[in-house]
Design a protein around this motif. Structure first.
Motif, PDB file in Angstrom:
ATOM      1  N   UNK A  61     -20.199 -32.777 -26.126  1.00 20.26           N
ATOM      2  CA  UNK A  61     -19.602 -32.178 -27.320  1.00 20.26           C
ATOM      3  C   UNK A  61     -20.380 -32.610 -28.563  1.00 20.26           C
ATOM      4  N   UNK A  62     -20.088 -31.947 -29.674  1.00 19.68           N
ATOM      5  CA  UNK A  62     -20.575 -32.399 -30.978  1.00 19.68           C
ATOM      6  C   UNK A  62     -19.427 -32.990 -31.804  1.00 19.68           C
ATOM      7  N   UNK A  63     -18.324 -33.339 -31.141  1.00 20.24           N
ATOM      8  CA  UNK A  63     -17.219 -33.964 -31.851  1.00 20.24           C
ATOM      9  C   UNK A  63     -16.359 -32.963 -32.596  1.00 20.24           C
ATOM     10  N   UNK A  64     -15.585 -33.489 -33.577  1.00 25.37           N
ATOM     11  CA  UNK A  64     -14.574 -32.679 -34.275  1.00 25.37           C
ATOM     12  C   UNK A  64     -13.708 -31.988 -33.226  1.00 25.37           C
ATOM     13  N   UNK A  65     -13.159 -32.782 -32.335  1.00 30.49           N
ATOM     14  CA  UNK A  65     -12.518 -32.272 -31.127  1.00 30.49           C
ATOM     15  C   UNK A  65     -11.218 -31.537 -31.432  1.00 30.49           C
ATOM     16  N   UNK A  66     -10.944 -30.526 -30.604  1.00 27.41           N
ATOM     17  CA  UNK A  66      -9.708 -29.756 -30.693  1.00 27.41           C
ATOM     18  C   UNK A  66      -9.233 -29.445 -29.281  1.00 27.41           C
ATOM     19  N   UNK A  67      -8.195 -28.627 -29.180  1.00 22.50           N
ATOM     20  CA  UNK A  67      -7.599 -28.367 -27.867  1.00 22.50           C
ATOM     21  C   UNK A  67      -8.579 -27.715 -26.892  1.00 22.50           C
ATOM     22  N   UNK A  68      -9.571 -26.988 -27.413  1.00 15.52           N
ATOM     23  CA  UNK A  68     -10.572 -26.417 -26.532  1.00 15.52           C
ATOM     24  C   UNK A  68     -11.374 -27.482 -25.823  1.00 15.52           C
ATOM     25  N   UNK A  69     -11.811 -28.493 -26.564  1.00 10.57           N
ATOM     26  CA  UNK A  69     -12.511 -29.611 -25.936  1.00 10.57           C
ATOM     27  C   UNK A  69     -11.616 -30.341 -24.948  1.00 10.57           C
ATOM     28  N   UNK A  70     -10.355 -30.521 -25.320  1.00 10.49           N
ATOM     29  CA  UNK A  70      -9.467 -31.288 -24.450  1.00 10.49           C
ATOM     30  C   UNK A  70      -9.166 -30.527 -23.160  1.00 10.49           C
ATOM     31  N   UNK A  71      -9.247 -29.197 -23.197  1.00 16.49           N
ATOM     32  CA  UNK A  71      -9.130 -28.421 -21.955  1.00 16.49           C
ATOM     33  C   UNK A  71     -10.298 -28.720 -21.028  1.00 16.49           C
ATOM     34  N   UNK A  72     -11.481 -28.915 -21.596  1.00 16.15           N
ATOM     35  CA  UNK A  72     -12.640 -29.302 -20.794  1.00 16.15           C
ATOM     36  C   UNK A  72     -12.416 -30.687 -20.179  1.00 16.15           C
ATOM     37  N   UNK A  73     -11.874 -31.596 -20.958  1.00 18.01           N
ATOM     38  CA  UNK A  73     -11.590 -32.937 -20.442  1.00 18.01           C
ATOM     39  C   UNK A  73     -10.567 -32.872 -19.315  1.00 18.01           C
ATOM     40  N   UNK A  74      -9.539 -32.061 -19.493  1.00 15.62           N
ATOM     41  CA  UNK A  74      -8.522 -31.936 -18.446  1.00 15.62           C
ATOM     42  C   UNK A  74      -9.130 -31.404 -17.151  1.00 15.62           C
ATOM     43  N   UNK A  75     -10.010 -30.412 -17.256  1.00 15.30           N
ATOM     44  CA  UNK A  75     -10.685 -29.898 -16.064  1.00 15.30           C
ATOM     45  C   UNK A  75     -11.592 -30.953 -15.452  1.00 15.30           C
ATOM     46  N   UNK A  76     -12.250 -31.734 -16.294  1.00 14.74           N
ATOM     47  CA  UNK A  76     -13.123 -32.791 -15.798  1.00 14.74           C
ATOM     48  C   UNK A  76     -12.341 -33.826 -15.004  1.00 14.74           C
ATOM     49  N   UNK A  77     -11.151 -34.166 -15.476  1.00 15.65           N
ATOM     50  CA  UNK A  77     -10.339 -35.160 -14.779  1.00 15.65           C
ATOM     51  C   UNK A  77      -9.882 -34.653 -13.415  1.00 15.65           C
TER      52      UNK A  77
END
Length: 280
Positions: free
Chosen positions: A29-45
């Protein structure tokens, strides 16, 4: 969550995961995280027992005059979000670690990088490919996850991974949207309230055009209507194009298609895309 800024420390941590027989999923990521990034994290987990996220605002993918200097940076808030989500390691290298003095190698992925944003932002995808290749070599993940909102970026990375024989499973994650349909983006924070209200015209125009094409209406007429509706809403349109989903070239009968658009409102450039099924 470990926060690491130096490459030897990162490699030691990843070696520890490997020694324990643990697969690694990676979210750049380039930071400034939002729910879109966190959806990626959830899939990663879901994909692997260890999750690494990087935050690096990559200067090589910004052209002169673009928003590198003002791109939102929220390291403390981002770190709290990632820790709460159960991320194992946050990789936050400084620029001098990513691009040490004398750095002279650039990766160019021809073909898929050239139309659309490649034409509108010359050099952008060279910067993306170069930094992602470096991140892949640093983190050495088994799986890497990217949002489909940046659909051309995803296509460029998949082409690079195939061409350079990276042993990485690249996965796209569907675009996350606000309740009114606008795709989540770190750049949405630039929008004044009245411009944010107008910005919803972008996903609406794409949806109308996609449905028209799926019904069998003339594609070029549907694209022209979408462009006109965006201009009427105050957008300066870079492109609205129907392309083959893999090559980003001319659509091929029987192959997946994608409708992509980029447009500026009040100086803020937004992108979006939707899949387009075969005519009914």
């Amino acid at each position: 969550m470990q926060t690491i800024r130096q490459l030897p420390d990162l490699r030691d941590a990843v070696s520890g995961f490997r020694a324990a027989g643990e697969r690694v999923a990676f979210v750049p990521t380039m930071g400034a995280l939002h729910a879109g990034h966190m959806a990626l994290v959830a899939e990663a987990k879901l994909a692997a027992p260890r999750v690494i996220v990087s935050i690096f605002v990559n200067p090589k993918q910004f052209a002169p005059g673009e928003d590198l200097a003002r791109y939102p940076r929220k390291e403390q808030a981002d770190s709290r979000m990632l820790a709460a989500a159960g991320v194992d390691l946050l990789w936050m290298p400084p620029v001098e670690v990513m691009y040490p003095e004398g750095h002279a190698t650039n990766i160019a992925v021809t073909g898929v990088s050239e139309p659309l944003d490649g034409a509108a932002r010359p050099g952008h995808f060279d910067g993306v490919a170069t930094v992602v290749a470096k991140l892949f070599n640093q983190v050495k993940p088994d799986i890497a996850l990217f949002g489909e909102k940046d659909f051309q970026q995803l296509a460029v990375i998949r082409r690079m991974v195939a061409d350079l024989d990276f042993d990485i499973d690249v996965r796209g994650v569907p675009t996350q949207r606000d309740d009114d349909g606008l795709a989540l983006s770190s750049r949405n924070v630039y929008l004044a309230p009245e411009d944010r209200a107008s910005a919803v015209a972008l996903p609406r125009a794409l949806g109308v055009a996609a449905r028209a094409i799926e019904k069998g209406d003339d594609a070029q007429a549907a694209l022209a209507t979408a462009r006109a509706s965006l201009e009427a809403a105050g957008f300066d349109v870079d492109y609205v194009e129907l392309v083959d989903a893999a090559s980003l070239g001319t659509p091929v009968a029987g192959q997946p298609r994608r409708l992509l658009a980029a447009a500026r409102i009040a100086g803020t450039r937004l992108i979006d895309n939707v899949s387009v099924a075969e005519p009914e």
